[in-house]
Design an enzyme around this catalytic site. Structure first.
Site, PDB file in Angstrom:
ATOM      1  N   ASP A 132      17.535  35.031 103.384  1.00 40.07           N
ATOM      2  CA  ASP A 132      16.825  36.142 104.021  1.00 40.07           C
ATOM      3  C   ASP A 132      16.525  35.886 105.493  1.00 40.07           C
ATOM      4  OD1 ASP A 132      16.669  37.372 101.424  1.00 40.07           O
ATOM      5  OD2 ASP A 132      15.050  35.976 100.981  1.00 40.07           O
ATOM      6  N   LYS A 177      21.055  37.091 108.014  1.00 41.39           N
ATOM      7  CA  LYS A 177      22.489  36.785 108.171  1.00 41.39           C
ATOM      8  C   LYS A 177      23.312  38.065 108.213  1.00 41.39           C
ATOM      9  CE  LYS A 177      22.639  34.428 104.381  1.00 41.39           C
ATOM     10  NZ  LYS A 177      21.230  34.374 104.059  1.00 41.39           N
ATOM     11  N   GLY A 178      22.853  39.078 107.450  1.00 44.34           N
ATOM     12  CA  GLY A 178      23.601  40.333 107.363  1.00 44.34           C
ATOM     13  C   GLY A 178      23.801  40.940 108.737  1.00 44.34           C
ATOM     14  N   GLY A 197      21.481  40.415  98.233  1.00 44.76           N
ATOM     15  CA  GLY A 197      21.581  41.868  98.389  1.00 44.76           C
ATOM     16  C   GLY A 197      21.580  42.244  99.853  1.00 44.76           C
ATOM     17  N   HIS A 198      22.294  43.299 100.183  1.00 43.70           N
ATOM     18  CA  HIS A 198      22.239  43.779 101.562  1.00 43.70           C
ATOM     19  C   HIS A 198      22.238  45.295 101.583  1.00 43.70           C
ATOM     20  CE1 HIS A 198      25.864  41.289 100.640  1.00 43.70           C
ATOM     21  NE2 HIS A 198      26.312  42.483 100.370  1.00 43.70           N
ATOM     22  N   THR A 199      21.471  45.823 102.519  1.00 43.30           N
ATOM     23  CA  THR A 199      21.396  47.275 102.669  1.00 43.30           C
ATOM     24  C   THR A 199      22.203  47.626 103.912  1.00 43.30           C
ATOM     25  OG1 THR A 199      19.192  47.180 101.749  1.00 43.30           O
ATOM     26  CG2 THR A 199      19.770  49.199 102.913  1.00 43.30           C
ATOM     27  N   GLN A 242      22.512  33.278 100.577  1.00 43.28           N
ATOM     28  CA  GLN A 242      21.322  32.417 100.427  1.00 43.28           C
ATOM     29  C   GLN A 242      21.156  31.526 101.671  1.00 43.28           C
ATOM     30  OE1 GLN A 242      23.582  32.306  97.340  1.00 43.28           O
ATOM     31  NE2 GLN A 242      22.550  34.218  96.921  1.00 43.28           N
ATOM     32  N   GLY A 274      12.644  42.842  95.023  1.00 37.23           N
ATOM     33  CA  GLY A 274      11.471  43.544  95.535  1.00 37.23           C
ATOM     34  C   GLY A 274      10.254  42.634  95.662  1.00 37.23           C
ATOM     35  N   VAL A 285      16.210  40.553 118.500  1.00 32.04           N
ATOM     36  CA  VAL A 285      14.856  41.024 118.821  1.00 32.04           C
ATOM     37  C   VAL A 285      14.503  42.330 118.094  1.00 32.04           C
ATOM     38  CG1 VAL A 285      14.622  39.831 121.038  1.00 32.04           C
ATOM     39  CG2 VAL A 285      15.773  42.049 120.962  1.00 32.04           C
TER      40      VAL A 285
END
Ligand code: IMP
Length: 434
Positions: A13, A16-17, A40-42, A224, A302, A418
């Site tokens: 978290d 990285k996405g 998971g990625h949005t 991860q 969540g 940023v």
């Protein structure tokens, strides 16, 4: 510089996405090499929001090849739903390639994940309960189903007739939820999966190496973070794959000499989901405040993420393991407005000052952070202006914070994120052009 690996430098978290998305712009291929639908990625494309777990984020970029490498464990059922949502929205997955050597996550893996967690009593790992650990267990035990098995019907039937009674006994023994499938129903389901991925399955190592040899740019996208690595993380509070840069070689089938750059994504503070030690963890209101400011809630579960100050002992560990050539610092804007910020520069364990992250869980749990307290910095109203003005125009105290990271880890901070948007990024040196 065609082979670039992106690694989470903490417990996942780290953002990285966003960094992958940014660097993938110039790449022709994006490769996942470990983990599964625990990450998971949005992704928002043309105003439509897609929440992907089984599919790699690159799949939504039709101009790039998105690869699921051999080191990934795949939940075909979840992938089926994600593909349907993409196709229903007018998209396609024609740019997806799946390794014939990748292993499958089955329903019984999920059930066993839950049952193992229950068995651990008051010391659960806090897994995502997606069946990741049990799927990798089967791989290591040499009994797992591989994607390529879907094309060998006799072998598949033989494996199914071994597997079903074995897993049913195991689930009974663990007093877990029952597995209702029969040999016939599982075979039929797997044939449906084969139809779904037909034309996408290949030897992805050949595909990737051919592309590298042709000078094409490839991003290897880690899931991860280094501290969740099965060998080097805070064992047993880890995931079941190799999350460090070496994992890209085994999990994608590329030689180390083909990797030119390794970007470590380092969040400006620390977060962790699930159980396990975290030396700089905050408490009470201080933690809630940072959780709120950073929007630190998991995409997959969540769950609220545990929050703490930046830990350079931990960051040195992940830097050494993956040999970062650049650091991308993320979410540093979240710290704007703090009067003071703290950075952990060493641990004190039983009176000794320790600078290398220990293997022993009891030592990590006993570690007291030695903090350097630095002056905080004010925020800004216009991020676009901040980005336009570049690194030197960032608040002086923020730059001192970044300099401390560079000096401690001996790696340049080449990217400063940023804000969440792709354009909210200051690039001091583009890793593709170095
Ligand atoms: P598993 O990967 O589901 O077996 O979970 C093992 C540990 O890794 C748990 O502490 C999870 O919370 C953590 N974990 C797994 N995937 C992620 C991720 O994508 N981000 C952060 N933590 C994760």
């Amino acid at each position: 510089m065609p082979g670039l690996v992106i690694i989470g430098a903490q417990w996942g978290d780290e953002g990285k996405g966003k960094i992958t998305d940014y660097l993938a712009e110039d790449a022709e291929m994006v490769v996942r090499f470990q983990g599964g639908n625990n990450a998971g990625h949005t992704i928002i494309v043309d105003g439509k929001t897609f929440k992907l777990q089984a599919l790699p984020s690159g799949v939504l970029r039709p101009d790039k090849t998105a690869v699921i490498g051999n080191g990934v464990v795949i939940n075909m059922e979840e992938m089926e739903g994600e593909i349907k949502r993409i196709v229903d929205a007018g998209g396609s997955i024609a740019n997806l390639k799946i390794s014939d050597r990748a292993h499958l996550i089955m329903n019984y893996h999920k059930k066993l994940d839950g049952a193992e967690e229950k068995y651990r009593g008051n010391k659960p790992v806090g897994t995502t309960k997606k069946g990741i650990g049990p799927a990798y267990q089967d791989k290591i035990s040499r009994i797992g189903f591989r994607v390529g098995d879907l094309y060998e019907e006799d072998l598949l039937k033989e494996k199914i007739s071994f597997m079903i009674p074995y897993k049913k006994d195991l689930l009974d023994m663990m007093d877990a939820e029952k597995c209702e499938c029969t040999n016939g129903s599982l075979f039929a389901k797997m044939m449906r999966w084969r139809d779904m991925v037909d034309g996408l399955v290949c030897d992805t190592s050949v595909l990737i190496n051919d592309a590298l040899d042709a000078g094409k740019k490839i991003v290897f996208e880690g899931a991860q973070g280094a501290m969740l690595d099965i060998d080097h993380g805070t064992y047993p509070y880890v995931t079941s794959s190799s999350t460090c840069a070496g994992g890209a070689c085994t999990g994608a089938g590329v030689a180390p000499k083909k990797i030119d750059s390794v970007i470590g994504c380092l969040k400006a503070y620390t977060t962790r989901v699930g159980e396990g030690p975290m030396v700089t963890e905050m408490e009470g209101e201080e933690e809630e405040e940072l959780q709120r400011l950073g929007g630190e809630f998991g995409v997959v579960t969540g769950r609220g993420r545990r929050c703490g100050w930046l830990d350079l002992v931990q960051a040195e560990h992940s830097t050494r393991l993956s040999g970062f050539t650049s650091i991308a610092i993320t979410k540093i804007d979240v710290l704007c407005g703090y009067k003071e910020v703290k950075v952990c520069t060493a641990y004190e364990i039983d009176g000794d000052v320790i600078r290398h992250f220990p293997a022993s869980l009891s030592k990590i749990e006993a570690a007291k952070p030695v903090y350097k307290t630095m002056k905080g910095w004010e925020g800004w109203n216009d991020t676009a202006e901040v980005v336009r003005n570049g690194y030197e125009a960032l608040p002086e105290e923020m730059r001192s914070y970044i300099s401390l990271i560079e000096e401690s880890l001996k790696v340049p901070v080449d990217i400063v994120s940023v804000g969440p948007g792709r354009e909210e990024t200051i690039v001091r040196r583009n890793p593709w052009h170095s």
